[in-house]
Motif scaffolding. Structure first.
Motif, PDB file in Angstrom:
ATOM      1  N   ILE A 193       0.836  -1.210   0.000  1.00  0.00           N
ATOM      2  CA  ILE A 193       0.000   0.000   0.000  1.00  0.00           C
ATOM      3  C   ILE A 193       0.871   1.260   0.000  1.00  0.00           C
ATOM      4  N   LEU A 194       1.932   1.248   0.818  1.00  0.00           N
ATOM      5  CA  LEU A 194       2.810   2.427   0.903  1.00  0.00           C
ATOM      6  C   LEU A 194       3.602   2.648  -0.383  1.00  0.00           C
ATOM      7  N   SER A 195       3.821   1.573  -1.134  1.00  0.00           N
ATOM      8  CA  SER A 195       4.608   1.699  -2.368  1.00  0.00           C
ATOM      9  C   SER A 195       3.758   2.048  -3.590  1.00  0.00           C
ATOM     10  N   GLU A 196       2.437   2.076  -3.428  1.00  0.00           N
ATOM     11  CA  GLU A 196       1.580   2.464  -4.543  1.00  0.00           C
ATOM     12  C   GLU A 196       1.853   3.922  -4.918  1.00  0.00           C
ATOM     13  N   PRO A 197       1.871   4.238  -6.221  1.00  0.00           N
ATOM     14  CA  PRO A 197       2.212   5.603  -6.665  1.00  0.00           C
ATOM     15  C   PRO A 197       1.360   6.691  -6.002  1.00  0.00           C
ATOM     16  N   GLU A 198       0.035   6.470  -5.900  1.00  0.00           N
ATOM     17  CA  GLU A 198      -0.845   7.478  -5.301  1.00  0.00           C
ATOM     18  C   GLU A 198      -0.516   7.684  -3.825  1.00  0.00           C
ATOM     19  N   THR A 199      -0.284   6.587  -3.114  1.00  0.00           N
ATOM     20  CA  THR A 199       0.041   6.676  -1.692  1.00  0.00           C
ATOM     21  C   THR A 199       1.365   7.394  -1.489  1.00  0.00           C
ATOM     22  N   TYR A 200       2.362   6.984  -2.255  1.00  0.00           N
ATOM     23  CA  TYR A 200       3.691   7.588  -2.138  1.00  0.00           C
ATOM     24  C   TYR A 200       3.634   9.083  -2.435  1.00  0.00           C
ATOM     25  N   GLU A 201       2.871   9.451  -3.465  1.00  0.00           N
ATOM     26  CA  GLU A 201       2.753  10.857  -3.835  1.00  0.00           C
ATOM     27  C   GLU A 201       2.037  11.655  -2.744  1.00  0.00           C
ATOM     28  N   ALA A 202       0.996  11.058  -2.150  1.00  0.00           N
ATOM     29  CA  ALA A 202       0.276  11.745  -1.074  1.00  0.00           C
ATOM     30  C   ALA A 202       1.178  11.967   0.141  1.00  0.00           C
ATOM     31  N   LEU A 203       2.009  10.980   0.461  1.00  0.00           N
ATOM     32  CA  LEU A 203       2.956  11.133   1.574  1.00  0.00           C
ATOM     33  C   LEU A 203       3.935  12.278   1.300  1.00  0.00           C
ATOM     34  N   LEU A 204       4.475  12.308   0.095  1.00  0.00           N
ATOM     35  CA  LEU A 204       5.408  13.378  -0.261  1.00  0.00           C
ATOM     36  C   LEU A 204       4.713  14.737  -0.239  1.00  0.00           C
ATOM     37  N   ASN A 205       3.481  14.784  -0.749  1.00  0.00           N
ATOM     38  CA  ASN A 205       2.731  16.042  -0.740  1.00  0.00           C
ATOM     39  C   ASN A 205       2.496  16.541   0.679  1.00  0.00           C
ATOM     40  N   SER A 206       2.141  15.618   1.578  1.00  0.00           N
ATOM     41  CA  SER A 206       1.914  16.009   2.976  1.00  0.00           C
ATOM     42  C   SER A 206       3.170  16.624   3.574  1.00  0.00           C
ATOM     43  N   LEU A 207       4.300  15.981   3.358  1.00  0.00           N
ATOM     44  CA  LEU A 207       5.567  16.489   3.898  1.00  0.00           C
ATOM     45  C   LEU A 207       5.958  17.811   3.252  1.00  0.00           C
ATOM     46  N   PHE A 208       5.805  17.905   1.939  1.00  0.00           N
ATOM     47  CA  PHE A 208       6.197  19.109   1.207  1.00  0.00           C
ATOM     48  C   PHE A 208       5.340  20.302   1.619  1.00  0.00           C
ATOM     49  N   ILE A 209       4.019  20.108   1.654  1.00  0.00           N
ATOM     50  CA  ILE A 209       3.114  21.201   2.037  1.00  0.00           C
ATOM     51  C   ILE A 209       3.351  21.607   3.487  1.00  0.00           C
ATOM     52  N   ALA A 210       3.480  20.622   4.381  1.00  0.00           N
ATOM     53  CA  ALA A 210       3.704  20.928   5.803  1.00  0.00           C
ATOM     54  C   ALA A 210       5.011  21.686   6.003  1.00  0.00           C
ATOM     55  N   ALA A 211       6.062  21.283   5.283  1.00  0.00           N
ATOM     56  CA  ALA A 211       7.351  21.969   5.416  1.00  0.00           C
ATOM     57  C   ALA A 211       7.258  23.419   4.936  1.00  0.00           C
ATOM     58  N   GLY A 212       6.615  23.637   3.785  1.00  0.00           N
ATOM     59  CA  GLY A 212       6.476  24.994   3.267  1.00  0.00           C
ATOM     60  C   GLY A 212       5.636  25.876   4.173  1.00  0.00           C
ATOM     61  N   VAL A 213       4.513  25.341   4.652  1.00  0.00           N
ATOM     62  CA  VAL A 213       3.639  26.104   5.548  1.00  0.00           C
ATOM     63  C   VAL A 213       4.364  26.425   6.847  1.00  0.00           C
ATOM     64  N   THR A 214       5.123  25.469   7.367  1.00  0.00           N
ATOM     65  CA  THR A 214       5.846  25.682   8.627  1.00  0.00           C
ATOM     66  C   THR A 214       6.873  26.803   8.502  1.00  0.00           C
ATOM     67  N   VAL A 215       7.638  26.784   7.438  1.00  0.00           N
ATOM     68  CA  VAL A 215       8.666  27.820   7.239  1.00  0.00           C
ATOM     69  C   VAL A 215       8.022  29.199   7.099  1.00  0.00           C
ATOM     70  N   MET A 216       7.012  29.311   6.238  1.00  0.00           N
ATOM     71  CA  MET A 216       6.375  30.617   6.010  1.00  0.00           C
ATOM     72  C   MET A 216       5.651  31.113   7.263  1.00  0.00           C
ATOM     73  N   SER A 217       4.914  30.238   7.924  1.00  0.00           N
ATOM     74  CA  SER A 217       4.173  30.640   9.129  1.00  0.00           C
ATOM     75  C   SER A 217       5.112  31.061  10.246  1.00  0.00           C
ATOM     76  N   THR A 218       6.229  30.348  10.380  1.00  0.00           N
ATOM     77  CA  THR A 218       7.196  30.677  11.437  1.00  0.00           C
ATOM     78  C   THR A 218       7.808  32.054  11.193  1.00  0.00           C
ATOM     79  N   CYS A 219       8.180  32.344   9.967  1.00  0.00           N
ATOM     80  CA  CYS A 219       8.776  33.656   9.655  1.00  0.00           C
ATOM     81  C   CYS A 219       7.771  34.776   9.888  1.00  0.00           C
ATOM     82  N   ILE A 220       6.547  34.604   9.389  1.00  0.00           N
ATOM     83  CA  ILE A 220       5.526  35.647   9.528  1.00  0.00           C
ATOM     84  C   ILE A 220       5.119  35.822  10.984  1.00  0.00           C
TER      85      ILE A 220
END
Length: 564
Positions: free
Chosen positions: A56-83
């Motif tokens: 399940i974790l190796s399925e393309p959709e699952t893997y992409e969703a995991l990466l998206n969660s990390l990518f979005i969370a990282a970007g939001v964290t950096v911007m929110s922390t600075c502001i």
């Protein structure tokens, strides 16, 4: 002698009853659903099965969703922390005009549902129909839209608007308590403002900055609403939206639920790592920033930067709070979505139709209010009882009780919803699926931590000698609790009630996984109406929800100020 023994037996009996009920509530409402998530992920037909999890974790959709969660969370964290850090420094340590007003306004996004904000920005910046994009395309001859809100950048920007208060609140508190003599010494030694800020101020408040940043990452990883409104249409899924899509599209099949539990396990592990890291930083990274005397922090003179920074703050407030809020109310009043926002195109008929004529929205409003009231009352009283065990009783294992009570606060809402589905869909002979009761159970689990925090703080202020004096005068344990403890902790109970009722009114992440044909809540109705293309009605209902939320927040402040 006999009366003392009788009193001790009575106290022992009451204590055991309270302890047993507290343990039972938390095991049934919290422990069982979360435990079933892990069991369903790793056990199939009674056997430990890791291969399916890896598949399940190796399925393309699952893997992409995991990466998206990390990518979005990282970007939001950096911007929110600075502001958040920048605005906290401005309103606490500088001579910026109207600081009190600014501080209040920067906290407003903390009270508003971010998915309603996402809905507003969708109306403003969708590539073709967005009002801002259409303005530029019509007036400047552009063939392509200037902005595309259906993107990673759009999702991050909207989440940042509503999550930066996590850092803002924490850093404001740290800066207000910090001893200013450290900065004064550096200033006397000839250090510039930039050097003082970089080498003294920021390092001293770094634990608060990191604590707020980790909370933002935790929240963003588990956030459903913004990604559902702005991402799914463009094929951008994170873990919560993928869980919802799999279960929703399959009609709740076993395979979809199994995939959901595996993804939920990833969220739980991620949340546990973030909380562990936060506690480690706060415990090992403490700095002595509070002196043993009272003081007023020295204000930094902005001089020529006062007006430019004031304009920046006002523009930020207008752009992130006033503009999307006004858009919601204006679009909710349009005769048809897409018409220019002129007086002849605006009407109150949509609001009247939603409140008095349309059964779907009437049911949604009624469901949200009743669920919010029921969850608030039940959780308030259960929280008082469990808090009493944690704060006042000397029993083994109360630390485990506190852990169970706080667990749902650190676990994403989609995990709670999935656990409740597994627990109360007939597995133990009770089937609550597609009923309002399963949402109520999920709300109680979700908001138990709020009640524990508020009631524990109130109980800490009640000295044990008051109950002991009542017992010495012949009062039973029940009488002591009823006539002394409960009246004294009433303010904490009321605070717990509102802390649960208002979030429950605007809740989406849990409800969207659990609602049935007749159990839509306000949040679910807004989301589904928008998905069905009923943009005007969706905006009108969102406007009504905002009015209810603001009215509730006003009541809380008035009550709190009166009690002070």
């Amino acid at each position: 002698m006999m009366s003392t023994v009788a009193r001790n037996k009575s106290r022992f009996g009451v204590a055991n009853i309270i302890l047993a009920i507290s343990i039972g509530i938390l095991i049934i409402v919290v422990a069982v659903p979360v435990l079933l998530i892990f069991i369903n992920s790793f056990w199939v037909d009674g056997k430990f099965n890791v291969s399916d999890v890896l598949r399940i974790l190796s399925e393309p959709e699952t893997y992409e969703a995991l990466l998206n969660s990390l990518f979005i969370a990282a970007g939001v964290t950096v911007m929110s922390t600075c502001i958040g850090t920048f605005f906290a420094w401005l309103v606490t340590r500088t001579d910026l005009p109207y600081k009190g007003f600014m501080k209040v306004m920067f906290l407003v996004p903390f009270m508003l549902p971010s998915f309603i904000g996402a809905l507003a920005w969708k109306m403003l910046l969708s590539p073709r129909a967005g009002y801002i994009n259409r303005f530029f395309m019509d007036n400047f001859g552009l063939e392509d839209a200037l902005f595309n809100i259906y993107s990673y950048g759009g999702i991050m920007a909207v989440e940042t608007m509503y999550l930066f208060p996590f850092v803002f609140i924490q850093v404001c508190g740290a800066l207000e308590r910090m001893d200013p003599t450290l900065e004064e010494s550096a200033r006397i030694s000839g250090a510039s403002l930039l050097t003082i800020t970089r080498k003294i101020t920021i390092p001293l408040v770094m634990p608060s900055i990191i604590s707020g940043a980790l909370l933002i990452m935790l929240y963003s990883m588990a956030h459903f609403g913004t990604v559902a409104v702005l991402g799914v249409e463009n094929g951008i899924f994170n873990i919560p939206t993928l869980i919802y899509e799999r279960i929703h599209q399959s009609g709740g099949s076993f395979e979809a639920i199994r995939t959901g539990t595996v993804l939920a396990t990833v969220l739980v592990i991620s949340a546990a790592c973030i909380i562990w890291l936060q506690n480690r930083i706060l415990n090992k990274g403490r700095f002595q920033i509070i002196a043993g005397k009272s003081f007023r922090p020295v204000e930094v003179k902005l001089r020529g930067l006062r007006k430019p920074l004031l304009v920046i703050c006002l523009l930020y407030i207008a752009f992130t709070i006033v503009l999307p809020t006004a858009t919601i109310f204006l679009v909710g009043g349009l005769r048809t979505y897409g018409l220019p926002m002129t007086m002849e195109n605006l009407t109150m008929a949509n609001y009247k139709f939603i409140l008095f004529d349309w059964q779907l929205t009437q049911d949604a409003i009624r469901n949200s209010i009743l669920l919010g009231l029921a969850a608030a009352v039940i959780t308030m009283f259960a929280g008082v009882m469990i808090s009493y065990v944690i704060v006042k009783m000397r029993v083994r294992g109360k630390g485990f009780l506190e852990f169970l009570g706080m667990l749902p606060f650190s676990v994403p809402g989609s995990v709670i919803a999935l656990g409740v589905i597994l627990a109360w869909s007939g597995k133990f002979g009770i089937n609550l699926y597609n009923t309002v009761w399963i949402i109520l159970v999920a709300y109680i689990a979700r908001y138990m931590a709020f009640s524990l925090k508020a009631n524990s703080a109130a109980l800490e202020q009640v000295h044990d000698s008051l109950v002991e004096a009542a017992r010495a005068c012949g009062a039973s344990m029940w009488q002591s609790l009823r006539d002394i403890v409960l009246p004294l902790v009433k303010p904490g109970m009321v605070a717990a009630f509102f802390l649960i009722f208002l979030p429950a009114l605007r809740e989406l992440t849990v409800s969207v996984m659990l609602y049935g044909p007749s159990t839509r809540t306000i949040g679910v109705a807004i989301y589904t109406l928008n998905e069905d293309g009923e943009t005007v009605y969706s905006a009108a209902l969102a406007g009504i929800a905002l009015i209810i939320i603001v009215a509730g927040q006003t009541l809380i402040r008035r009550y709190t100020n009166t009690k002070k």
